[in-house]
Design an enzyme around this catalytic site. Structure first.
Site, PDB file in Angstrom:
ATOM      1  N   ASP A 164      -1.741   6.838  -1.394  1.00 20.21           N
ATOM      2  CA  ASP A 164      -0.752   6.640  -2.704  1.00 20.21           C
ATOM      3  C   ASP A 164       0.043   7.660  -2.910  1.00 20.21           C
ATOM      4  OD1 ASP A 164      -0.166   5.034  -5.327  1.00 20.21           O
ATOM      5  OD2 ASP A 164      -1.214   6.756  -6.171  1.00 20.21           O
TER       6      ASP A 164
ATOM      7  N   ASP B  93      -5.799   7.259  -8.344  1.00 15.81           N
ATOM      8  CA  ASP B  93      -4.851   7.353  -7.183  1.00 15.81           C
ATOM      9  C   ASP B  93      -5.829   6.850  -5.990  1.00 15.81           C
ATOM     10  OD1 ASP B  93      -2.929   7.862  -8.998  1.00 15.81           O
ATOM     11  OD2 ASP B  93      -3.075   9.916  -8.690  1.00 15.81           O
TER      12      ASP B  93
ATOM     13  N   GLU C 227       3.172   2.745   0.502  1.00 15.22           N
ATOM     14  CA  GLU C 227       4.173   1.645  -0.306  1.00 15.22           C
ATOM     15  C   GLU C 227       5.573   2.082   0.008  1.00 15.22           C
ATOM     16  OE1 GLU C 227       2.396   0.709  -4.525  1.00 15.22           O
ATOM     17  OE2 GLU C 227       2.897   2.842  -4.417  1.00 15.22           O
TER      18      GLU C 227
END
Ligand SMILES: [Zn+2]
Length: 405
Positions: free
Chosen positions: A186, A366, A270
């Site tokens: 992340d 996170d 991501e």
């Protein structure tokens, strides 16, 4: 396997050579901006007429360029294929914008200088000397020997120096993928990375002293008259500071990624290009959310490029190391529990903490998000890959599928 590699070297122009680069850069910028303006106007006209617009074709652009050159004869002084290449690059950006893969192409401001020689035969390289078309020989700092066959060369201005980026195609042996567990990452809006293994990594940020110095230098530049010698000198000082800060950050990025691709067979991240469009509560890199302390100038501009750079480096390093990189769409909300899947805003009592109201699972927020990202990535592999919108940079030599371990 064949891969593309970039090799950057600092150029050492002497005499009028730097001036020639400036002029070529200016002409390429002019062509870029002219055609971008042309396209925007055509787009507005088409919209007011009620129709839609496809991106302008390259032959059409090329035809207009010929007319433009007749009007502006100094464009002939720039190497012709750099101008053509600029048009192709603009068209590429435009097409990507229409496909919603990239943002709107932007006008290039004063100080932007970047042009590409698409044909390597036009550029001669001998030892640490290089010769571009319409220019004499000049030296470059050959800090290492480049490998592979040269495909194109890009000259650009950054941090107060001219650079050449040589793109080559290399034959590489892909090593067997490393042993270890898959890792989800992340990337925070701030200077941190959370790994699904529970590790939190912090990138070097500009010190308070550097921030102060940056403000001082920026002010000193803005007080000086445009085009003056004093302003150029002040800009040089500003550029040196910026370069020091970005180099430090880049070095840390390389270190983190080198370790990652040695220790894990699968990395899931991501796809942040999509995150910019969805706009989460966390905010985007360009516009941090309310919870994020927006630091002043230097750190902001550092962050702007840092995320893109991280992805870029991770992409090529994972291909080279036999690591599978999976980029998932960023729907994996930070409010979801990685233990039981329960999703609620109450799961996030604070920015840093995560505590599931359903099962009681507790973690750093996170790290919890990194676990969700990992799970999303592994779901993609288990389904045979392309089923979801995720893009995979798969190792073509390895055909086995992995399931969630
Ligand atoms: Zn839970």
């Amino acid at each position: 396997m064949e891969i593309f590699r970039r090799w950057n070297y600092r150029l050492e122009p002497v005499g009028s050579q730097a001036d020639q680069f400036v002029r070529t850069g200016r002409r390429n910028r002019y062509v870029w901006n002219y055609f971008l303006g042309y396209m925007e106007e055509a787009y507005l006209a088409a919209r007011s007429a009620g129709g839609s617009l496809a991106p302008i074709t390259y032959p059409e652009m090329s035809r207009i360029l010929t007319l433009l050159k007749a009007e502006q004869p100094d464009l002939y002084e720039a190497p012709a294929d750099t101008l053509q290449q600029t048009l192709m690059d603009l068209r590429e950006t435009q097409v990507r914008f229409f496909k919603k893969l990239a943002g709107r192409p932007r006008f290039r401001g004063y100080g932007h200088a970047r042009f590409r020689f698409p044909n390597p035969k036009q550029v001669l390289i001998e030892k640490d000397w290089i010769k571009f078309p319409k220019m004499g020989w000049l030296r470059f700092r050959k800090s290492r020997v480049f490998e592979g066959s040269v495909r194109s060369l890009t000259v650009f201005w950054e941090h107060g120096h001219w650079w050449v980026s040589i793109l080559t195609k290399c034959q590489v042996e892909i090593p067997p993928s490393p042993a270890g567990l898959p890792v989800g990452i992340d990337r925070g809006v701030s200077n941190s990375l959370a790994l699904s293994t529970g590790q939190l990594l912090h990138f070097p940020v500009p010190t308070d002293r550097e921030e102060r110095f940056h403000r001082f230098l920026a002010r000193s530049v803005s007080r000086k008259r445009k085009g003056s010698v004093r302003r150029t000198r002040a800009l040089g000082r500003l550029n040196r500071l910026r370069r020091r800060v970005t180099d430090r950050r880049r070095d840390a990025t390389h270190c983190v990624i080198n370790r990652l691709v040695r220790e894990t067979p699968v990395v899931v991240i991501e796809d942040l290009r999509l995150r910019n469009m969805t706009r989460s509560a966390k905010g985007t890199v360009a516009e941090p959310g309310r919870n994020v302390r927006a630091k002043s100038g230097l750190n902001r501009s550092l962050l702007k490029q840092a995320h893109g750079e991280f992805t870029q480096i991770l992409r090529y390093k994972s291909v080279r190391s036999g690591v599978e990189l999976i980029e998932v769409p960023p729907h994996y909300t930070s409010q979801q529990c990685s233990g039981c899947g329960h999703t609620a805003p109450e799961n996030r009592p604070s920015q840093a903490r995560f505590r599931c109201v359903s099962c009681g699972h507790e973690a750093h927020a996170d790290v919890n998000a990194a676990l969700n990202i990992l799970a999303a990535g592994l779901a993609v592999t288990a389904q045979g890959g392309t089923a979801l919108a995720a893009r995979r940079t798969a190792n073509p030599l390895k055909m086995t599928r992995r399931t969630a371990a």
